[in-house]
Enzyme design. Sequence first.
Site, mmCIF file in Angstrom:
data_model
loop_
_atom_site.group_PDB
_atom_site.id
_atom_site.type_symbol
_atom_site.label_atom_id
_atom_site.label_comp_id
_atom_site.label_asym_id
_atom_site.label_seq_id
_atom_site.Cartn_x
_atom_site.Cartn_y
_atom_site.Cartn_z
ATOM 1 N N GLY A 239 40.334 26.809 9.266
ATOM 2 C CA GLY A 239 40.545 25.771 8.266
ATOM 3 C C GLY A 239 40.757 24.368 8.778
ATOM 4 O O GLY A 239 40.794 23.428 7.983
ATOM 5 N N GLU A 275 40.335 31.673 13.519
ATOM 6 C CA GLU A 275 38.963 31.824 13.047
ATOM 7 C C GLU A 275 38.358 30.490 12.627
ATOM 8 O O GLU A 275 38.014 30.273 11.461
ATOM 9 C CB GLU A 275 38.944 32.825 11.882
ATOM 10 C CG GLU A 275 39.338 34.228 12.322
ATOM 11 C CD GLU A 275 39.886 35.100 11.215
ATOM 12 O OE1 GLU A 275 40.203 36.257 11.493
ATOM 13 O OE2 GLU A 275 40.011 34.621 10.064
ATOM 14 N N ARG A 278 34.154 25.546 10.783
ATOM 15 C CA ARG A 278 33.697 24.182 10.541
ATOM 16 C C ARG A 278 33.888 23.294 11.768
ATOM 17 O O ARG A 278 32.995 22.517 12.125
ATOM 18 C CB ARG A 278 34.460 23.596 9.348
ATOM 19 C CG ARG A 278 33.964 22.234 8.893
ATOM 20 C CD ARG A 278 34.922 21.629 7.868
ATOM 21 N NE ARG A 278 35.200 22.532 6.772
ATOM 22 C CZ ARG A 278 34.553 22.557 5.610
ATOM 23 N NH1 ARG A 278 33.557 21.713 5.411
ATOM 24 N NH2 ARG A 278 34.896 23.404 4.662
ATOM 25 N N ARG A 314 26.165 20.499 -0.025
ATOM 26 C CA ARG A 314 27.569 20.097 -0.021
ATOM 27 C C ARG A 314 27.854 18.854 -0.873
ATOM 28 O O ARG A 314 28.847 18.833 -1.621
ATOM 29 C CB ARG A 314 28.080 19.874 1.405
ATOM 30 C CG ARG A 314 28.095 21.143 2.264
ATOM 31 C CD ARG A 314 28.788 20.924 3.612
ATOM 32 N NE ARG A 314 30.212 20.719 3.405
ATOM 33 C CZ ARG A 314 30.814 19.557 3.462
ATOM 34 N NH1 ARG A 314 30.116 18.438 3.717
ATOM 35 N NH2 ARG A 314 32.104 19.455 3.264
ATOM 36 N N TYR A 318 30.442 19.807 -3.692
ATOM 37 C CA TYR A 318 31.818 19.407 -3.399
ATOM 38 C C TYR A 318 32.048 17.896 -3.475
ATOM 39 O O TYR A 318 33.132 17.435 -3.114
ATOM 40 C CB TYR A 318 32.201 19.845 -1.977
ATOM 41 C CG TYR A 318 32.074 21.306 -1.673
ATOM 42 C CD1 TYR A 318 32.786 22.268 -2.380
ATOM 43 C CD2 TYR A 318 31.245 21.749 -0.645
ATOM 44 C CE1 TYR A 318 32.683 23.624 -2.074
ATOM 45 C CE2 TYR A 318 31.132 23.098 -0.321
ATOM 46 C CZ TYR A 318 31.850 24.024 -1.050
ATOM 47 O OH TYR A 318 31.737 25.355 -0.744
ATOM 48 N N CYS A 346 14.485 17.956 -9.286
ATOM 49 C CA CYS A 346 14.554 17.405 -10.649
ATOM 50 C C CYS A 346 15.929 17.614 -11.272
ATOM 51 O O CYS A 346 16.073 18.244 -12.325
ATOM 52 C CB CYS A 346 13.460 18.012 -11.522
ATOM 53 S SG CYS A 346 11.806 17.563 -10.961
#
Length: 421
Positions: A239, A275, A278, A314, A318, A346
Amino acid sequence: MDHFTYKQGVLHAEDVPLTEIAAQVGTPFYVYSTATLLRHYRLFDEALDGMDHLVCYAMKAASNQAILKTLGDAGAGMDVVSGGEYARAKAAGVPGERIVFSGVGKTEAEIRAALEGGIRQFNVESEPEMDVLNRVALELGTKAPITVRVNPDVDARTHAKIATGKSENKFGIPIARAREVYAIASRMEGIEVVGIDVHIGSQLTELEPFEQAYQKVAELTETLRADGHDIRRLDLGGGLGIPYTRANSAPPLPVEYGALIKRTLGHLGCEIEIEPGRLIAGNAGLMVAAVVYVKSGEGRDFLILDAAMNDLIRPAMYDAHHDIVPVQEPAAGIEQRAFDIVGPVCETGDTFARQRMMPPVPPGSLVAFRSAGAYGAVMSSEYNTRPLIPEVLVKDDQFAVIRARPTIDEIINRDSVPSWL
């Protein structure tokens, strides 16, 4: 830090000019830097130096076989969230003892495949899942190693769609029920409890939420040990965020994150798993596109690219920011203008940036989306029958296509027309 820099007026991936890749594979495409991938993995590994630990790459961020093999060969484990990802990790040569299986909806078939193929642990998300794990393990004459994912009800202070540690989220078991669930697990003959799992969200830009969660995990570890459970492994999830814009202050560094882990959990003597996904892959990749048209509208101008929301979702999904830079280095002090940077799909949602200041980028010129290595190619689609774009891996002055662009005929030929048509 990444290895994408201007050299002699052209943006390079390590020692390869992006113009050379574009000439050979066409646009748009993704390109990854081996040096950046390995550097970011090693930063996490070094941050936990002195502790028994394993860095498991969260491969949902970018799961091309070449990326997995690059990291796996360097010693990384893998965090998988589906049977397909498990198969990808094994195909890349990562042994089962370095694969952690996360996710809220593991199916019986996925569980069976992982138990038969070898697994480090399952991060259990619910009691029904634990029941299935126990039954399948007994059928196979083995034990399923598990941690229970606890939900600490901590606000990760990130985007609502990627927060996972609050009480209303679908993930994990409420930490208040942890003792009860661990007691149930201890009575299951097909289950071996090995530790605790926690993951509170993605793209965190401060350490305080981690500290809150880890303090709760430390207290729970001591409580569960007092109850007789052998808690020897703590899976802390991932994270840690990345700087998507160079204008903003940088998120905490891996070394600072590692120091926090040592401070809050080091006294427990547990093996630590983290883990990250990103932060390993994000700044290790670019998406490169070409300008198709420069269009003047009512009160605003548009850069229309050959890349679209199906290639990089993305921003549409987001409202995510990516720095977008010309591949040809602009002259110092050159005048810039505001553009809406859009794709050809479109939908109005096919917009990468609004009123973004850009130097002149005429039709045919190339632009690069920075920090596109994570959740870029893996979330892409063939919406509007637009082929998936190539992925390219660079190492020093070499590059290779690691996923080719399919042809339109290949896409169409995957369809089957019923006999009555």
